[in-house]
Motif scaffolding. Structure first.
Motif, PDB file in Angstrom:
ATOM      1  N   PHE A 157       0.828  -1.195   0.000  1.00 12.86           N
ATOM      2  CA  PHE A 157       0.000   0.000   0.000  1.00 12.86           C
ATOM      3  C   PHE A 157       0.867   1.251   0.000  1.00 12.86           C
ATOM      4  N   ALA A 158       0.239   2.354  -0.415  1.00 13.42           N
ATOM      5  CA  ALA A 158       0.930   3.644  -0.440  1.00 13.42           C
ATOM      6  C   ALA A 158       0.004   4.726   0.076  1.00 13.42           C
ATOM      7  N   ILE A 159       0.587   5.717   0.733  1.00 11.76           N
ATOM      8  CA  ILE A 159      -0.135   6.948   1.035  1.00 11.76           C
ATOM      9  C   ILE A 159       0.111   7.890  -0.138  1.00 11.76           C
ATOM     10  N   LEU A 160      -0.959   8.417  -0.696  1.00  5.72           N
ATOM     11  CA  LEU A 160      -0.917   9.106  -1.988  1.00  5.72           C
ATOM     12  C   LEU A 160      -1.636  10.442  -1.908  1.00  5.72           C
ATOM     13  N   VAL A 161      -0.981  11.507  -2.382  1.00  3.57           N
ATOM     14  CA  VAL A 161      -1.614  12.820  -2.466  1.00  3.57           C
ATOM     15  C   VAL A 161      -1.817  13.161  -3.942  1.00  3.57           C
ATOM     16  N   THR A 162      -3.028  13.647  -4.260  1.00  2.00           N
ATOM     17  CA  THR A 162      -3.396  13.921  -5.652  1.00  2.00           C
ATOM     18  C   THR A 162      -3.991  15.317  -5.789  1.00  2.00           C
ATOM     19  N   ARG A 163      -4.147  15.734  -7.053  1.00  2.00           N
ATOM     20  CA  ARG A 163      -4.848  16.973  -7.393  1.00  2.00           C
ATOM     21  C   ARG A 163      -6.270  16.619  -7.809  1.00  2.00           C
ATOM     22  N   THR A 175      -6.278  16.032  -2.515  1.00  2.00           N
ATOM     23  CA  THR A 175      -6.984  15.007  -1.743  1.00  2.00           C
ATOM     24  C   THR A 175      -6.050  13.819  -1.530  1.00  2.00           C
ATOM     25  N   TYR A 176      -6.187  13.198  -0.390  1.00  2.00           N
ATOM     26  CA  TYR A 176      -5.249  12.177   0.102  1.00  2.00           C
ATOM     27  C   TYR A 176      -5.933  10.805   0.055  1.00  2.00           C
ATOM     28  N   PHE A 177      -5.221   9.800  -0.467  1.00  2.00           N
ATOM     29  CA  PHE A 177      -5.779   8.458  -0.617  1.00  2.00           C
ATOM     30  C   PHE A 177      -4.817   7.389  -0.100  1.00  2.00           C
ATOM     31  N   ILE A 178      -5.373   6.203   0.085  1.00  2.00           N
ATOM     32  CA  ILE A 178      -4.600   4.981   0.256  1.00  2.00           C
ATOM     33  C   ILE A 178      -4.657   4.238  -1.073  1.00  2.00           C
ATOM     34  N   CYS A 179      -3.499   3.935  -1.634  1.00  2.00           N
ATOM     35  CA  CYS A 179      -3.418   3.292  -2.946  1.00  2.00           C
ATOM     36  C   CYS A 179      -2.897   1.869  -2.802  1.00  2.00           C
ATOM     37  N   ASP A 180      -3.594   0.931  -3.398  1.00  2.00           N
ATOM     38  CA  ASP A 180      -3.149  -0.465  -3.439  1.00  2.00           C
ATOM     39  C   ASP A 180      -2.127  -0.604  -4.554  1.00  2.00           C
ATOM     40  N   MET A 181      -0.878  -0.903  -4.208  1.00  2.00           N
ATOM     41  CA  MET A 181       0.206  -0.953  -5.188  1.00  2.00           C
ATOM     42  C   MET A 181       0.103  -2.159  -6.125  1.00  2.00           C
TER      43      MET A 181
END
Length: 396
Positions: A157-163, A175-181
């Protein structure tokens, strides 16, 4: 009103854990899961999430008792991003379902985490990032590129920040997400460093679907959530309270003691100055750890990380000088993809080269100086002409 926890209370709980799960005969993962469920993972976390709501400073009592009993640890160097950055963020902004799903396997090391923040055009200026997340039903579709991502090659998993909104100023449209790698559209490529290794990676996100249930915090508040991650990251990198002559200071001091032929008055003066600075940093780290028991880390973590980077580079450079012509040699300059950084168990040449990255990772030293100047010393902030301009209108 419940009675506060004491050291003896915790020792009792440790004894109960060891009686039910003898580490000599219990599977390592089974023991770690039992420790988490007993509230002895990080005791200051709430009950049911690996903790007991106990004072943070008593964690050392639990750790010492378990170490003396030969209990396994969770390999913290391998899962440092999860422990030091993802977990505090999930605890503060996660839903009850997210906390229950992610914190236990994160702490036991069953699921490794990485951090998808920096981009080729948004490193020190994280708020300038351009990785887009577009809503699609109950999902978000994410497209973009991240860079300098440690352990992405082994992360689940990753902590991910997006536009998510390009029509507002850059700090407000994230907006901030949890991404399944392991999801389709995630591609990890190695980045070879000056050490010969590919400890870092670049990550390409091509139409990755992330469920809204994996969003951390509110839509558009990714900058606020990311600040929690970044402050904890800087404490994790530079705020560890080492013992006296811990880390590179001890290695260099031992070399000095073992090789009297290397000693000169000039080198002796430099060594003493570095030792005093290292001792001051050690005591400051102890104080920071005490302050953390009262709440979230503040800008003090930036100061610790800044000092850590400078001292690491100074110690490693001094060590290379002591080693003379052999200083830059080390045994294995080959392309490998390590799961953790090992500064202590390597040669002086490796340490010297790897320490160059300490002033970049976790926030560049230049950015940290600005944070200290503005948030600690109260100096006027630098002029920011892009503060009220929509992200889409910023020059790139």
């Amino acid at each position: 009103m419940t009675r506060p926890f004491t050291e003896e209370d915790l020792r009792e709980r440790v004894r109960a854990l060891l009686a039910a799960h003898d580490p000599a005969v219990t599977d390592r993962l089974e023991f770690l899961r039992a420790r988490f469920d007993a509230g002895l993972a990080w005791i200051h976390y709430p009950e049911g999430l690996g903790g007991l709501g106990a004072p943070r400073e008593l964690q050392s009592v639990v750790d010492a008792e378990l170490e003396a009993a030969g209990a396994p640890d969770n390999n913290p160097h391998r899962i440092g991003i999860g422990l030091g950055m993802a977990a505090p963020t999930i605890l503060r902004f996660g839903t009850p379902e997210q906390r229950k799903r992610f914190l236990r396997p994160l702490w036991t090391g069953e699921e490794v985490w990485c951090q998808l923040f920096s981009e080729p055009g948004a490193g020190s200026d994280l708020a300038a990032l351009g990785t887009r997340a577009v809503p699609d039903g109950d999902d978000w579709v994410v497209t973009g590129q991240k860079v300098w991502t440690s352990v992405a090659h082994i992360a689940r998993f990753a902590i991910l920040v997006t536009r998510t909104d390009p029509d507002v100023p850059k700090h407000r449209g994230m907006t901030y997400f949890i991404c399944d790698m392991t999801d389709p559209g995630v591609e990890v490529r190695p980045l070879r460093q000056i050490t010969g290794e590919a400890e870092f990676n670049e990550v390409f996100l091509s139409g990755v679907r992330i469920p809204d249930a994996h969003r951390l915090g509110e839509v558009g508040e990714g900058w606020k959530v990311a600040q929690t991650t970044l402050m904890n990251e800087r404490v994790a990198i530079g705020g560890r309270a080492l013992p006296r002559e811990g880390g590179l200071a001890g290695i260099v001091a031992n070399t000095w003691r073992e090789h009297p032929e290397l000693r000169t008055p000039e080198l002796r003066e430099r060594l003493l100055r570095l030792w005093v600075e290292a001792e001051a940093m050690r005591l400051a780290a102890v104080r920071l750890q005490q302050e953390l028991t009262a709440g979230q880390p503040g800008p003090e973590g930036s100061a610790m990380k800044l000092g850590f980077a400078r001292l690491q580079q100074a110690w490693s450079g001094f060590e290379v000088e002591l080693a003379g012509e052999d200083g830059l040699r080390y045994d294995d300059w080959t392309m490998t993809r390590p799961e953790k950084v090992d500064m202590i168990g390597r040669e002086p040449g490796y340490r010297y080269l790897r320490a160059k990255g300490n002033s970049i990772e976790g926030g560049t030293s230049e950015v940290l100086k600005n944070i200290i100047a503005e948030r600690v010393l109260g100096l006027p902030p630098e002029p920011r002409t892009d503060k009220d301009i929509a992200w889409k209108d910023l020059p790139r």
